[in-house]
Motif scaffolding. Structure first.
Motif, PDB file in Angstrom:
ATOM      1  N   HIS A   5       0.800  -1.344  -0.109  1.00  0.00           N
ATOM      2  CA  HIS A   5       0.188   0.075  -0.062  1.00  0.00           C
ATOM      3  C   HIS A   5       0.908   1.165   0.018  1.00  0.00           C
ATOM      4  O   HIS A   5       1.690   1.435   1.012  1.00  0.00           O
ATOM      5  CB  HIS A   5      -0.897  -0.006   1.355  1.00  0.00           C
ATOM      6  CG  HIS A   5      -1.557   1.254   1.382  1.00  0.00           C
ATOM      7  ND1 HIS A   5      -1.810   1.495   2.954  1.00  0.00           N
ATOM      8  CD2 HIS A   5      -1.879   2.361   0.889  1.00  0.00           C
ATOM      9  CE1 HIS A   5      -2.665   2.819   2.724  1.00  0.00           C
ATOM     10  NE2 HIS A   5      -2.480   3.164   1.665  1.00  0.00           N
ATOM     11  N   THR A   6       0.726   2.202  -1.061  1.00  0.00           N
ATOM     12  CA  THR A   6       1.496   3.066  -1.133  1.00  0.00           C
ATOM     13  C   THR A   6       0.537   4.571  -1.634  1.00  0.00           C
ATOM     14  O   THR A   6      -0.713   4.104  -2.071  1.00  0.00           O
ATOM     15  CB  THR A   6       2.671   3.306  -1.855  1.00  0.00           C
ATOM     16  OG1 THR A   6       3.269   4.433  -2.171  1.00  0.00           O
ATOM     17  CG2 THR A   6       2.297   2.830  -3.603  1.00  0.00           C
ATOM     18  N   LEU A  44      -0.978  -1.371  -4.397  1.00  0.00           N
ATOM     19  CA  LEU A  44      -2.330  -0.421  -4.202  1.00  0.00           C
ATOM     20  C   LEU A  44      -1.732   1.094  -4.161  1.00  0.00           C
ATOM     21  O   LEU A  44      -1.054   1.492  -3.219  1.00  0.00           O
ATOM     22  CB  LEU A  44      -3.116  -0.746  -2.997  1.00  0.00           C
ATOM     23  CG  LEU A  44      -3.607  -2.232  -2.911  1.00  0.00           C
ATOM     24  CD1 LEU A  44      -4.495  -2.150  -1.601  1.00  0.00           C
ATOM     25  CD2 LEU A  44      -4.407  -2.670  -4.039  1.00  0.00           C
ATOM     26  N   ALA A  46      -3.231   4.861  -3.273  1.00  0.00           N
ATOM     27  CA  ALA A  46      -4.328   5.513  -3.065  1.00  0.00           C
ATOM     28  C   ALA A  46      -4.400   6.871  -3.158  1.00  0.00           C
ATOM     29  O   ALA A  46      -4.719   7.705  -2.499  1.00  0.00           O
ATOM     30  CB  ALA A  46      -4.327   5.295  -1.481  1.00  0.00           C
ATOM     31  N   ILE A 171     -11.105  -5.452   0.303  1.00  0.00           N
ATOM     32  CA  ILE A 171     -10.181  -4.228   0.453  1.00  0.00           C
ATOM     33  C   ILE A 171     -10.832  -3.116  -0.173  1.00  0.00           C
ATOM     34  O   ILE A 171     -11.432  -2.839  -1.009  1.00  0.00           O
ATOM     35  CB  ILE A 171      -8.902  -4.242  -0.184  1.00  0.00           C
ATOM     36  CG1 ILE A 171      -8.156  -5.672   0.272  1.00  0.00           C
ATOM     37  CG2 ILE A 171      -7.923  -3.247  -0.012  1.00  0.00           C
ATOM     38  CD1 ILE A 171      -7.670  -5.747   1.524  1.00  0.00           C
ATOM     39  N   MET A 173     -10.204   0.999  -0.922  1.00  0.00           N
ATOM     40  CA  MET A 173      -9.274   2.204  -1.113  1.00  0.00           C
ATOM     41  C   MET A 173     -10.092   3.537  -1.099  1.00  0.00           C
ATOM     42  O   MET A 173     -11.037   3.456  -1.862  1.00  0.00           O
ATOM     43  CB  MET A 173      -8.470   2.062  -2.544  1.00  0.00           C
ATOM     44  CG  MET A 173      -7.600   0.686  -2.637  1.00  0.00           C
ATOM     45  SD  MET A 173      -6.910   0.404  -4.123  1.00  0.00           S
ATOM     46  CE  MET A 173      -5.790   1.815  -4.420  1.00  0.00           C
ATOM     47  N   TYR A 208      -9.145  -4.523   4.959  1.00  0.00           N
ATOM     48  CA  TYR A 208      -8.023  -3.484   5.100  1.00  0.00           C
ATOM     49  C   TYR A 208      -8.644  -2.307   4.270  1.00  0.00           C
ATOM     50  O   TYR A 208      -9.452  -2.451   3.236  1.00  0.00           O
ATOM     51  CB  TYR A 208      -6.743  -3.923   4.453  1.00  0.00           C
ATOM     52  CG  TYR A 208      -5.639  -3.125   4.490  1.00  0.00           C
ATOM     53  CD1 TYR A 208      -5.145  -2.882   5.729  1.00  0.00           C
ATOM     54  CD2 TYR A 208      -5.263  -2.026   3.521  1.00  0.00           C
ATOM     55  CE1 TYR A 208      -3.762  -2.037   5.815  1.00  0.00           C
ATOM     56  CE2 TYR A 208      -4.210  -1.379   3.585  1.00  0.00           C
ATOM     57  CZ  TYR A 208      -3.600  -1.115   4.687  1.00  0.00           C
ATOM     58  OH  TYR A 208      -2.740  -0.067   4.725  1.00  0.00           O
ATOM     59  N   ALA A 210      -7.061   1.135   2.510  1.00  0.00           N
ATOM     60  CA  ALA A 210      -6.014   1.741   2.052  1.00  0.00           C
ATOM     61  C   ALA A 210      -6.256   3.051   1.715  1.00  0.00           C
ATOM     62  O   ALA A 210      -6.892   3.504   0.613  1.00  0.00           O
ATOM     63  CB  ALA A 210      -5.278   1.119   0.819  1.00  0.00           C
ATOM     64  N   SER A 228      -0.671   5.158   4.349  1.00  0.00           N
ATOM     65  CA  SER A 228       0.727   4.786   4.330  1.00  0.00           C
ATOM     66  C   SER A 228       1.523   5.902   4.190  1.00  0.00           C
ATOM     67  O   SER A 228       2.808   5.921   4.549  1.00  0.00           O
ATOM     68  CB  SER A 228       1.064   4.014   2.865  1.00  0.00           C
ATOM     69  OG  SER A 228       0.736   4.846   1.589  1.00  0.00           O
TER      70      SER A 228
END
Length: 382
Positions: A5-6, A44, A46, A171, A173, A208, A210, A228
């Protein structure tokens, strides 16, 4: 399954009019190394991939290089959503064709409740993405009465909940400002009114979440609802933050491990404080003299060309503050009498530095009278 995740790459960013593209390439190379070292299954991103809606050509080229390395060379699925800095329409150009290469660009709000279903190691996982959208956009798109960011986000999350598969890991986002999050100076406000935050409670049920938008790594409501953080420090208010990416391990029962992996910049962002002579002496032996610096000078006298002198040892001094020129006591407000003396002292220092000798008594008296006249004129006008 292992996800990376970034968020908040801000490709093409200028930092005090200095391009950070080479710095961004440096940490993105590390991101790819982490993908290889940690055996990541999907990436991922975001939101806020670019720093502005019409990015410079060099920023587009850098993104293309990174996505080629991930999707084409490593055959990894990459899912990205648009942020408030991105131009959603430009970002999703060719999105339907790029899905075949494993790149999923979720920037059209129409498709927010249609998941990307990934099959990883024989198991399926759904990823829903909410691109940045203001309340007006949500109202017009879905003909619903929502007044603020929280109401809009709740509506979208609840719609996604209705579409969730009953057994697959899920998930979410989202690019948003979660209530209670810690912001920094480099994040563009989502609204001028201040009512930009959204609640974390509606997102609690996802395996989760993100998040993108806030530049400091952090979580809200639970460790699985997480920012993140950005790739780099994009303001001096972020000097104490540790930047990185987030590794997330999941199985059929949900998240089993979350780990923040640091990214090491080619140049740090630092704040230095002290008198100019001490800072110059320190700079001559500073192994990291090329860092991006904000310098706060504590000297109480005028200094001729302090920026030029500092840049002889610290070439990347980007901003200079002079709190030492203000009274350190009370609320730092000088009365008019003290201001007269301070102005005379400053001019005396300036004269000595430029001429190489102190003012004579006659010159000092003349300047003192001139300062007094200017002060009286100011009082008369005020």
């Amino acid at each position: 399954m292992r996800l990376l995740h970034t968020a908040d790459w801000h490709l093409g960013r200028l930092f005090h009019n200095l391009s950070l593209l080479d710095d961004q390439r440096y940490v993105l190379d590390q991101l790819i190394e982490i993908v290889d070292r940690e055996n990541v299954d999907a990436v991922l991103i975001a939101g806020d991939i670019y720093d502005r809606s019409v990015p410079p050509a060099a920023a587009v080229t850098l993104l293309d290089e990174v996505l080629h390395a991930l999707c084409e060379e490593r055959k990894l699925p990459v899912i990205m959503i648009s942020g408030n800095h991105d131009g959603a329409e430009r970002l999703r150009f060719g999105a339907r064709h790029l899905r075949q290469a494993g790149l999923h660009i979720l920037s059209d709000l129409v498709d927010f409740d249609t998941p990307v279903t990934l099959t990883i190691k024989g198991a399926e996982m759904d990823v829903f993405g909410i691109p940045y959208a203001d309340p007006e956009h949500v109202r017009s798109q879905f003909n619903v009465e929502v007044r603020d960011f929280d109401g809009s986000h709740r509506y979208l999350v609840e719609r996604i909940e209705e579409q969730r598969h009953p057994t697959r890991p899920c998930i979410l986002m989202s690019h948003c400002f979660v209530d209670g999050g810690s912001a920094s100076d480099s994040e563009r406000p989502l609204t001028l009114g201040g009512a930009e935050s959204v609640a974390w409670e509606p997102m609690q049920g996802f395996d989760y979440v993100a998040l993108g938008h806030l530049h400091g790594p952090q979580y809200r409501g639970g460790e699985h609802i997480r920012y993140s953080g950005s790739l780099l420090k994009y303001s001096f208010s972020e000097a104490s933050q540790r930047k990185g990416v987030t590794l997330v391990d999941l199985d059929a029962s949900g998240v089993t491990k979350i780990e923040q992996i640091p990214l090491i910049p080619s140049r740090e962002v630092r704040v230095l404080e002290g008198e100019i002579d001490a800072l110059i002496a320190q700079g001559r032996t500073d192994a990291n003299a090329d860092d991006y610096l904000l310098v706060r000078l504590t000297d109480r006298h005028a200094i001729l060309d302090p920026m030029g002198k500092l840049r002889e040892v610290y070439p990347n001094v980007l901003h200079l503050e002079k709190p030492g020129m203000l009274d350190a006591r009370g609320n730092q407000q000088l009365d008019r009498e003290r201001l007269k003396f301070s102005a005379l002292d400053m001019f005396s220092d300036f004269f000595a530095q430029t001429s190489g000798e102190p003012m004579t008594d006659q010159q000092t008296e003349a300047i003192s009278e001139l300062i007094g006249e200017l002060s009286r004129d100011e009082e008369a006008q005020g």
